[in-house]
Motif scaffolding. Structure first.
Motif, PDB file in Angstrom:
ATOM      1  N   LEU A 142      45.749  11.523  82.662  1.00 22.09           N
ATOM      2  CA  LEU A 142      45.946  11.786  81.241  1.00 22.09           C
ATOM      3  C   LEU A 142      47.048  10.902  80.687  1.00 22.09           C
ATOM      4  O   LEU A 142      48.077  10.710  81.331  1.00 22.09           O
ATOM      5  CB  LEU A 142      46.307  13.256  80.992  1.00 22.09           C
ATOM      6  N   GLU A 180      41.079  19.182  71.347  1.00 17.85           N
ATOM      7  CA  GLU A 180      41.320  19.603  72.730  1.00 17.85           C
ATOM      8  C   GLU A 180      40.135  20.395  73.278  1.00 17.85           C
ATOM      9  O   GLU A 180      39.713  20.192  74.423  1.00 17.85           O
ATOM     10  CB  GLU A 180      42.581  20.466  72.795  1.00 17.85           C
ATOM     11  N   ALA A 223      37.179  18.033  73.944  1.00 18.37           N
ATOM     12  CA  ALA A 223      37.475  17.188  75.105  1.00 18.37           C
ATOM     13  C   ALA A 223      37.349  17.988  76.403  1.00 18.37           C
ATOM     14  O   ALA A 223      36.810  17.492  77.407  1.00 18.37           O
ATOM     15  CB  ALA A 223      38.878  16.602  74.979  1.00 18.37           C
ATOM     16  N   TYR A 224      37.823  19.223  76.376  1.00 20.37           N
ATOM     17  CA  TYR A 224      37.724  20.071  77.569  1.00 20.37           C
ATOM     18  C   TYR A 224      36.266  20.315  77.944  1.00 20.37           C
ATOM     19  O   TYR A 224      35.882  20.168  79.111  1.00 20.37           O
ATOM     20  CB  TYR A 224      38.435  21.400  77.336  1.00 20.37           C
ATOM     21  N   VAL A 256      34.549  17.281  79.503  1.00 15.95           N
ATOM     22  CA  VAL A 256      34.923  17.097  80.912  1.00 15.95           C
ATOM     23  C   VAL A 256      34.278  18.166  81.781  1.00 15.95           C
ATOM     24  O   VAL A 256      33.729  17.876  82.855  1.00 15.95           O
ATOM     25  CB  VAL A 256      36.451  17.111  81.059  1.00 15.95           C
ATOM     26  N   VAL A 261      38.240  11.304  86.031  1.00 17.27           N
ATOM     27  CA  VAL A 261      38.368  11.757  84.644  1.00 17.27           C
ATOM     28  C   VAL A 261      39.592  11.079  84.030  1.00 17.27           C
ATOM     29  O   VAL A 261      40.682  11.105  84.610  1.00 17.27           O
ATOM     30  CB  VAL A 261      38.517  13.287  84.558  1.00 17.27           C
ATOM     31  N   VAL A 276      41.645  10.686  80.230  1.00 19.31           N
ATOM     32  CA  VAL A 276      41.819  11.076  78.830  1.00 19.31           C
ATOM     33  C   VAL A 276      43.018  10.318  78.292  1.00 19.31           C
ATOM     34  O   VAL A 276      44.118  10.405  78.852  1.00 19.31           O
ATOM     35  CB  VAL A 276      42.030  12.594  78.671  1.00 19.31           C
ATOM     36  N   VAL A 328      37.811   9.978  76.014  1.00 15.86           N
ATOM     37  CA  VAL A 328      37.533  10.773  77.208  1.00 15.86           C
ATOM     38  C   VAL A 328      36.484  10.025  78.028  1.00 15.86           C
ATOM     39  O   VAL A 328      35.428   9.651  77.504  1.00 15.86           O
ATOM     40  CB  VAL A 328      37.031  12.183  76.852  1.00 15.86           C
ATOM     41  N   ARG A 329      36.786   9.816  79.301  1.00 13.72           N
ATOM     42  CA  ARG A 329      35.865   9.073  80.169  1.00 13.72           C
ATOM     43  C   ARG A 329      35.715   9.803  81.500  1.00 13.72           C
ATOM     44  O   ARG A 329      36.714  10.140  82.137  1.00 13.72           O
ATOM     45  CB  ARG A 329      36.386   7.659  80.407  1.00 13.72           C
ATOM     46  N   THR A 379      31.346   8.794  78.139  1.00 14.32           N
ATOM     47  CA  THR A 379      32.532   8.524  77.329  1.00 14.32           C
ATOM     48  C   THR A 379      32.380   9.210  75.988  1.00 14.32           C
ATOM     49  O   THR A 379      31.290   9.258  75.411  1.00 14.32           O
ATOM     50  CB  THR A 379      32.726   7.014  77.120  1.00 14.32           C
TER      51      THR A 379
END
Length: 392
Positions: free
Chosen positions: A295, A306, A309-310, A313, A331, A333, A342-343, A386
């Protein structure tokens, strides 16, 4: 240090040979189309002055303008990139061709200066090799270094000129041939309407899933717990009653664990307590596949960002564990400017379907925030997901 690294990356992209040649080809074609546009304007003005009262002549003249403008838009799209298609009216086409003339002349001048400099340098070098220096310029060490430095500087300036003309060409095409403001708003409304319908469908699907989890899991275990307690209450043998109470205690622990699992899938409390790092750490701990999380988020983003993004993932890690036969998941971010990147990449077999239920749901979540989700999963792997989430 990061700024220096970013500047060097930008400089490399600008000076990348293939990109420069592509831009130069686009600028050269732009100079040619500007000349054609100038000839058209001259002929069209003469034709309007002589035969402008004939409707068919006016239609043909404006039709040629639209075709020339559309061809030039395709040139920008093919060689320079970023030329959205819009409604090309007669007035927009003629205005575009008129404004394109000085820009095409500028691009042609830059390319001619580049060609002149290259030919002059080539002539000087060949003169030194064959022993016939041009303009009596001897190949002394100082002169060689001087010409080398001067050539590099002029080459850099010429490349910058090509890039600048290409950027102006893109902006001009977007402004005069791109979608009008009304069309842009209509397209935006259509996208938002589709996203709203998809979000409503996703919420309904999530509610049905929660209901199934509660009915098939928690409710059944609560029924079993009630039956165990009832049997323990009616039991006359103390040993049997203790055994039933022990089973009931174990069943209650299982019910609590399943309730926590359902609540975690709905919304993890760790996001509120510790933010995205804490939530992703728990995802890595719960995953059956080793997960490495990196991160780089100096400032905590908006809670909505958030949350999305969570879930991106979490869903990607779950898919990697269930379907891809991966041995590890990476992972990353990072917050770059006003966008959270985010990848997620795994080393599995690939072949993920972007239109599948899980990934389609992620696409809806990301689109709801005006973000973008990309899935690259060739057969044989690796799978890379992504997401770009605007946070401003």
């Amino acid at each position: 240090m990061k700024m220096l690294h970013a500047w060097l990356r930008a400089l490399y992209r600008i000076c990348e040979p293939i990109r420069v040649f592509t831009l130069a080809a686009g600028v050269a074609l732009g100079a040619a189309t500007a000349l054609v546009g100038l000839l058209y304007l001259a002929v069209a003005a003469l034709a309007y002055a002589v035969l402008g009262f004939v409707p068919r002549v006016r239609q043909r003249i404006t039709g040629v303008a639209r075709r020339l403008a559309e061809y030039d838009r395709r040139r920008v799209e093919r060689f320079l990139g970023g030329a959205p298609a819009g409604v090309v009216t007669d007035a927009r086409a003629v205005g575009y061709l008129a404004v394109r003339v000085p820009l095409g002349a500028l691009g042609g001048t830059v390319l001619l200066l580049l060609l002149y400099g290259a030919l002059t340098g080539f002539a000087v070098v060949v003169g030194w090799i064959v022993g016939r220096p041009v303009d009596d310029i001897e190949a002394t060490p100082f002169i060689v270094v001087y010409f080398a430095i001067l050539g590099v500087v002029l080459l850099f300036l010429a490349v910058q000129g090509i890039v600048g003309v290409a950027a102006l060409d893109r902006r001009l095409t977007r402004a005069l041939l791109g979608p009008t403001e009304k069309a842009h708003y209509e397209q935006r409304i259509a996208v938002l309407s589709a996203a709203r319908a998809e979000i409503v469908a996703a919420v309904d699907a999530e509610r049905r899933r929660i209901e199934r989890d509660l009915h098939d899991g928690v409710q059944q275990r609560l029924v079993a717990l009630g039956m165990l307690l009832g049997r323990a209450r009616r039991a006359t043998d103390p040993v049997k009653a203790d055994d039933l109470l022990r089973q009931a205690h174990e069943e209650s622990a299982g019910v609590l664990a399943e309730l926590r699992e359902v609540a975690w899938r709905v919304y993890p409390s760790a996001l509120d307590d510790g933010g995205l790092p804490a939530a992703l750490e728990i995802v890595a701990e719960r995953s059956p596949v080793p997960v490495r999380v990196a991160l780089d988020v100096p400032v905590r983003p908006d809670p909505a960002v958030e949350t999305v993004a969570y879930f991106v993932v979490c869903e990607a890690v779950t898919n990697a564990a269930k379907h891809s036969r991966a041995s590890r998941v990476e992972v990353g971010v990072a917050c770059l400017g006003d966008v959270v990147h985010v990848r997620i990449q795994d080393d599995g077999v690939g072949g993920a379907d972007p239109t599948g239920g899980g990934l389609a749901g992620l696409h809806r979540r990301v689109t709801a925030l005006d973000g973008q989700l990309h899935v690259h999963s060739p057969v044989g792997g690796p799978t890379t997901i992504t997401a770009e989430l605007p946070c401003a």
